[in-house]
Design a protein around this motif. Sequence first.
Motif, PDB file in Angstrom:
ATOM      1  N   LEU A 188     -32.277 -31.561 -13.258  1.00 52.84           N
ATOM      2  CA  LEU A 188     -33.382 -32.217 -14.138  1.00 52.84           C
ATOM      3  C   LEU A 188     -32.547 -33.242 -15.096  1.00 52.84           C
ATOM      4  CD1 LEU A 188     -35.846 -29.429 -14.630  1.00 52.84           C
ATOM      5  CD2 LEU A 188     -36.159 -31.392 -13.645  1.00 52.84           C
ATOM      6  N   THR A 189     -31.327 -32.571 -15.912  1.00 59.27           N
ATOM      7  CA  THR A 189     -30.767 -33.227 -16.852  1.00 59.27           C
ATOM      8  C   THR A 189     -29.653 -34.320 -16.020  1.00 59.27           C
ATOM      9  OG1 THR A 189     -28.991 -31.405 -16.844  1.00 59.27           O
ATOM     10  CG2 THR A 189     -30.901 -31.281 -18.256  1.00 59.27           C
ATOM     11  N   GLY A 190     -29.158 -33.915 -14.833  1.00 58.75           N
ATOM     12  CA  GLY A 190     -28.215 -34.886 -14.508  1.00 58.75           C
ATOM     13  C   GLY A 190     -26.960 -34.465 -15.251  1.00 58.75           C
ATOM     14  N   VAL A 244     -26.608 -28.677 -30.877  1.00 57.74           N
ATOM     15  CA  VAL A 244     -25.440 -29.658 -30.367  1.00 57.74           C
ATOM     16  C   VAL A 244     -24.353 -29.523 -31.136  1.00 57.74           C
ATOM     17  CG1 VAL A 244     -24.970 -31.944 -29.995  1.00 57.74           C
ATOM     18  CG2 VAL A 244     -27.289 -31.383 -29.974  1.00 57.74           C
ATOM     19  N   VAL A 245     -23.044 -28.874 -30.037  1.00 55.84           N
ATOM     20  CA  VAL A 245     -21.713 -28.613 -30.795  1.00 55.84           C
ATOM     21  C   VAL A 245     -20.912 -29.821 -30.453  1.00 55.84           C
ATOM     22  CG1 VAL A 245     -19.952 -27.251 -30.480  1.00 55.84           C
ATOM     23  CG2 VAL A 245     -22.187 -26.241 -30.085  1.00 55.84           C
ATOM     24  N   PRO A 246     -20.651 -30.471 -31.527  1.00 54.71           N
ATOM     25  CA  PRO A 246     -19.561 -31.600 -31.507  1.00 54.71           C
ATOM     26  C   PRO A 246     -18.380 -31.279 -30.475  1.00 54.71           C
ATOM     27  CG  PRO A 246     -19.379 -30.577 -33.843  1.00 54.71           C
ATOM     28  CD  PRO A 246     -20.577 -30.081 -32.929  1.00 54.71           C
ATOM     29  N   ALA A 247     -17.674 -32.575 -30.338  1.00 55.09           N
ATOM     30  CA  ALA A 247     -16.434 -32.422 -29.614  1.00 55.09           C
ATOM     31  C   ALA A 247     -15.465 -32.189 -30.614  1.00 55.09           C
ATOM     32  CB  ALA A 247     -16.277 -33.717 -28.906  1.00 55.09           C
ATOM     33  N   ARG A 248     -14.290 -31.469 -30.126  1.00 50.55           N
ATOM     34  CA  ARG A 248     -13.286 -31.189 -31.095  1.00 50.55           C
ATOM     35  C   ARG A 248     -11.999 -31.075 -30.143  1.00 50.55           C
ATOM     36  NH1 ARG A 248     -13.016 -26.235 -32.855  1.00 50.55           N
ATOM     37  NH2 ARG A 248     -14.074 -25.137 -31.341  1.00 50.55           N
ATOM     38  N   PRO A 249     -11.352 -32.463 -29.829  1.00 46.85           N
ATOM     39  CA  PRO A 249     -10.325 -32.531 -29.026  1.00 46.85           C
ATOM     40  C   PRO A 249      -9.012 -31.844 -29.322  1.00 46.85           C
ATOM     41  CG  PRO A 249     -11.290 -34.680 -29.477  1.00 46.85           C
ATOM     42  CD  PRO A 249     -12.114 -33.709 -30.440  1.00 46.85           C
ATOM     43  N   ALA A 250      -9.007 -31.398 -30.659  1.00 43.81           N
ATOM     44  CA  ALA A 250      -7.588 -30.642 -31.230  1.00 43.81           C
ATOM     45  C   ALA A 250      -7.991 -29.379 -30.642  1.00 43.81           C
ATOM     46  CB  ALA A 250      -7.637 -30.898 -32.537  1.00 43.81           C
ATOM     47  N   ALA A 251      -9.129 -28.767 -30.288  1.00 47.36           N
ATOM     48  CA  ALA A 251      -9.282 -27.371 -30.280  1.00 47.36           C
ATOM     49  C   ALA A 251      -9.690 -27.264 -28.943  1.00 47.36           C
ATOM     50  CB  ALA A 251     -10.547 -26.896 -30.887  1.00 47.36           C
ATOM     51  N   GLY A 252      -9.434 -28.442 -27.857  1.00 45.54           N
ATOM     52  CA  GLY A 252      -9.520 -28.442 -26.579  1.00 45.54           C
ATOM     53  C   GLY A 252     -11.039 -28.545 -26.015  1.00 45.54           C
ATOM     54  N   LEU A 253     -12.120 -28.840 -26.932  1.00 45.20           N
ATOM     55  CA  LEU A 253     -13.507 -29.172 -26.611  1.00 45.20           C
ATOM     56  C   LEU A 253     -13.587 -30.753 -26.515  1.00 45.20           C
ATOM     57  CD1 LEU A 253     -15.709 -27.238 -26.139  1.00 45.20           C
ATOM     58  CD2 LEU A 253     -16.440 -27.693 -28.563  1.00 45.20           C
ATOM     59  N   LEU A 254     -13.513 -31.098 -25.339  1.00 51.45           N
ATOM     60  CA  LEU A 254     -13.239 -32.514 -25.246  1.00 51.45           C
ATOM     61  C   LEU A 254     -14.753 -33.477 -25.292  1.00 51.45           C
ATOM     62  CD1 LEU A 254     -10.270 -32.899 -22.348  1.00 51.45           C
ATOM     63  CD2 LEU A 254     -10.442 -32.930 -24.599  1.00 51.45           C
ATOM     64  N   ARG A 255     -15.796 -32.769 -24.835  1.00 51.17           N
ATOM     65  CA  ARG A 255     -17.132 -33.194 -24.906  1.00 51.17           C
ATOM     66  C   ARG A 255     -18.170 -32.343 -25.784  1.00 51.17           C
ATOM     67  NH1 ARG A 255     -15.040 -33.700 -19.531  1.00 51.17           N
ATOM     68  NH2 ARG A 255     -15.482 -35.883 -18.824  1.00 51.17           N
ATOM     69  N   ARG A 256     -19.151 -33.113 -25.947  1.00 54.29           N
ATOM     70  CA  ARG A 256     -20.023 -32.409 -26.674  1.00 54.29           C
ATOM     71  C   ARG A 256     -20.884 -31.442 -25.803  1.00 54.29           C
ATOM     72  NH1 ARG A 256     -24.247 -36.081 -29.899  1.00 54.29           N
ATOM     73  NH2 ARG A 256     -24.504 -37.050 -27.691  1.00 54.29           N
ATOM     74  N   GLU A 280     -22.103 -32.312 -21.946  1.00 52.75           N
ATOM     75  CA  GLU A 280     -22.408 -33.901 -21.883  1.00 52.75           C
ATOM     76  C   GLU A 280     -21.404 -34.400 -21.032  1.00 52.75           C
ATOM     77  OE1 GLU A 280     -23.267 -37.148 -25.591  1.00 52.75           O
ATOM     78  OE2 GLU A 280     -21.322 -36.205 -25.593  1.00 52.75           O
ATOM     79  N   TYR A 281     -21.668 -34.335 -19.799  1.00 53.05           N
ATOM     80  CA  TYR A 281     -21.082 -34.958 -18.460  1.00 53.05           C
ATOM     81  C   TYR A 281     -21.900 -34.792 -17.375  1.00 53.05           C
ATOM     82  CZ  TYR A 281     -17.741 -35.630 -14.971  1.00 53.05           C
ATOM     83  OH  TYR A 281     -17.072 -36.018 -13.734  1.00 53.05           O
ATOM     84  N   PRO A 282     -22.192 -36.003 -16.475  1.00 55.51           N
ATOM     85  CA  PRO A 282     -21.377 -37.294 -16.710  1.00 55.51           C
ATOM     86  C   PRO A 282     -21.890 -38.503 -17.645  1.00 55.51           C
ATOM     87  CG  PRO A 282     -22.546 -37.308 -14.640  1.00 55.51           C
ATOM     88  CD  PRO A 282     -22.812 -36.024 -15.231  1.00 55.51           C
ATOM     89  N   ALA A 283     -23.195 -38.086 -18.245  1.00 51.55           N
ATOM     90  CA  ALA A 283     -24.115 -38.923 -19.026  1.00 51.55           C
ATOM     91  C   ALA A 283     -24.086 -38.631 -20.587  1.00 51.55           C
ATOM     92  CB  ALA A 283     -25.437 -39.305 -18.373  1.00 51.55           C
ATOM     93  N   LEU A 284     -24.555 -39.379 -21.410  1.00 49.11           N
ATOM     94  CA  LEU A 284     -24.844 -38.761 -22.775  1.00 49.11           C
ATOM     95  C   LEU A 284     -25.866 -37.861 -22.952  1.00 49.11           C
ATOM     96  CD1 LEU A 284     -24.147 -42.173 -24.823  1.00 49.11           C
ATOM     97  CD2 LEU A 284     -22.550 -40.515 -24.437  1.00 49.11           C
ATOM     98  N   LEU A 285     -25.884 -36.993 -24.172  1.00 47.74           N
ATOM     99  CA  LEU A 285     -26.993 -36.165 -24.040  1.00 47.74           C
ATOM    100  C   LEU A 285     -28.224 -37.013 -24.497  1.00 47.74           C
ATOM    101  CD1 LEU A 285     -25.102 -33.416 -26.097  1.00 47.74           C
ATOM    102  CD2 LEU A 285     -25.891 -33.271 -23.790  1.00 47.74           C
ATOM    103  N   THR A 286     -29.309 -36.538 -24.380  1.00 42.26           N
ATOM    104  CA  THR A 286     -30.737 -37.158 -24.807  1.00 42.26           C
ATOM    105  C   THR A 286     -31.762 -35.902 -25.426  1.00 42.26           C
ATOM    106  OG1 THR A 286     -31.839 -36.840 -22.512  1.00 42.26           O
ATOM    107  CG2 THR A 286     -30.450 -38.816 -22.874  1.00 42.26           C
TER     108      THR A 286
END
Length: 605
Positions: free
Chosen positions: A204-206, A256-268, A288-294
């Motif tokens: 449903l979300t893709g 919605v949990v934001p991305a934190r690249p420094a902590a290894g969380l690359l996507r929302r 949030e892969y492969p499209a943006l969240l809606t």
Amino acid sequence: MTSSVERVRTAAAKSDGQGHEDAVLRLAIRRLCAAAGFANGRLFLRDAATGRFRVEAALGYPDTPAPSRLTRRSMGPDDPLVELLKAGRRPCVLGADRRGGPGSARLAVPVSGPGTGLLGFALLDHPVDHRAGEPSPDPVSACAELVGAAVLGVLTNRRLAAAHEELTRRHEALRLGGEAERRLSRLVGRPGGLSPLVRACAELTGKAVALFDAQHRLVTSAGPVGEVRIQPVNQILAGARVPRTGEPCEPCEPAVVPARPAAGLLRRHVLTPVLAGDRHFGWLVIMEYPALLTAYDLLVARRGAECAATEFTVQKRVADVAWNARSSLARQLVRGTSTVDDLRGSGEYLGVDIDARRVLVYLTGPGGRFDDPAVFDLAGDERLAAGIRRRLGLDVLTTRGSEGLVLLVESPRDTEAAAVAALVKSAVREVCAAQPGGDGLAAGVSSVAEPSELARAYREAREVAHCIGRFAGGRSPRVLAVDDLGPARLFLANSGAASVRRYVDDVLGPLLTPAAHHATLLLTLRAWFDSGRSVRVSAVELGVHENTVRLRLARVHDLTGLDVLADAGDQLSVQTALLVLRLQGHPALLSPDGTGADHDGRKTA
């Protein structure tokens, strides 16, 4: 396909409407310029969202940027010109404009609709006849009224178009939400469990979707393209504000949990708790892969978590019903209160062989207590039974006794009874050690019993468990079989603890000093009884000469007055006292189940 065609038609209609509005506004500024005798002009209209007046149409200005650029030019509601036009509501000459040449002037014309305030205004430049005087206000005002009516119509059409677009958007959201609701709700209670539900959320979300349980273990996941790895939920939770224990929490409310690249969380990620009442089953995560969240993803997350909570609840209730039915059958087998036909009918329905031989295990808590919810609850019972079933690959029935938990472990017909009992004892010891809060558990294990002998096996295993609970030392789980204690369990299970301790002191008191040679005598007594009262076998086990064993037993006679070589009564008294010492964990003796070591950690002579 239908929705795509509708979107194209809507876009085309919107484009046609926009073109018609632009034509009306261009005509309006042209008529105003003609009525006032000016060559150039710009029409400013009020933006309802910001309150600013922006250029909507222009006439002349060959060097002026494209109309789309003109919309960037605006005036605020507190501009002096705007204040002047609001106050006067009449066309006014702004004075000479040197950029327009000699005699050039600018005219500001307010534009108002019938019964409305200031909708906008026109700024006219470059009079056609420089020698003419000030333009007559009456023709200009009359034209401005007509322009105001036209502008009011344009603005009304815009509001209606915006309302229609908002209704269309809401209708599409409701349609998509209804589609998601129908698809997800149909999966609750259907075969396949939670995997189809998570897979439907992903379709449903893709996007990639995962379900974690309350212990943060991955239950199942699905993704739109190939294998998708979602970070552990612990890592996602670290970036979200999770309500603490006791704080109010909205059921299945996504965050919605934001991305934190420094902590290894690359996507929302969208993190949604799976809750049913006050029961927390786990987390539903959308990456949030492969499209943006809606906003639609949040809707699916919320409804997917609600359906997952319902599915967890349904599965839990089904499991509870099956558990209760098997528990009732186990209770009937032990008590022998039902006819064979009734038992066989229940067994066939539950897939249980009621004719199988079984080993009965009686479990109780420290001191014979059975009221500690950290150890004995339904979840704990299930973990114990599942652990033994997994280790042995045998069917296990579970029920509650008056003071403990009863496990009935199926015994294969082609396996020796003693070997089965030993395997069950070993498995129970391992499972109890791994059980949360399992330290101090006491377990009595019966020998292999036929169905008609389970009542006797229950009494024997219960007596063993009570002996362990009353006399065993330490906090580690103690597991003993009926054969480990022998007939002495009757005396130990039904006598007062103080009386038994006095009995041990009376029998072996002289040997209970810290002296090393007394510990050696106790070790020799233990080896002699374990070898079936054989001097030769006990000498081999101890690594000494046979005469050394005889001398030590004679020394026991001298110290205690008990002739264990010749007197059967003395043998029974000493063997019972040794059994109590072994239960208590005396450092010189092995425990009755064969674990432990002697007083200095090795077998000594």
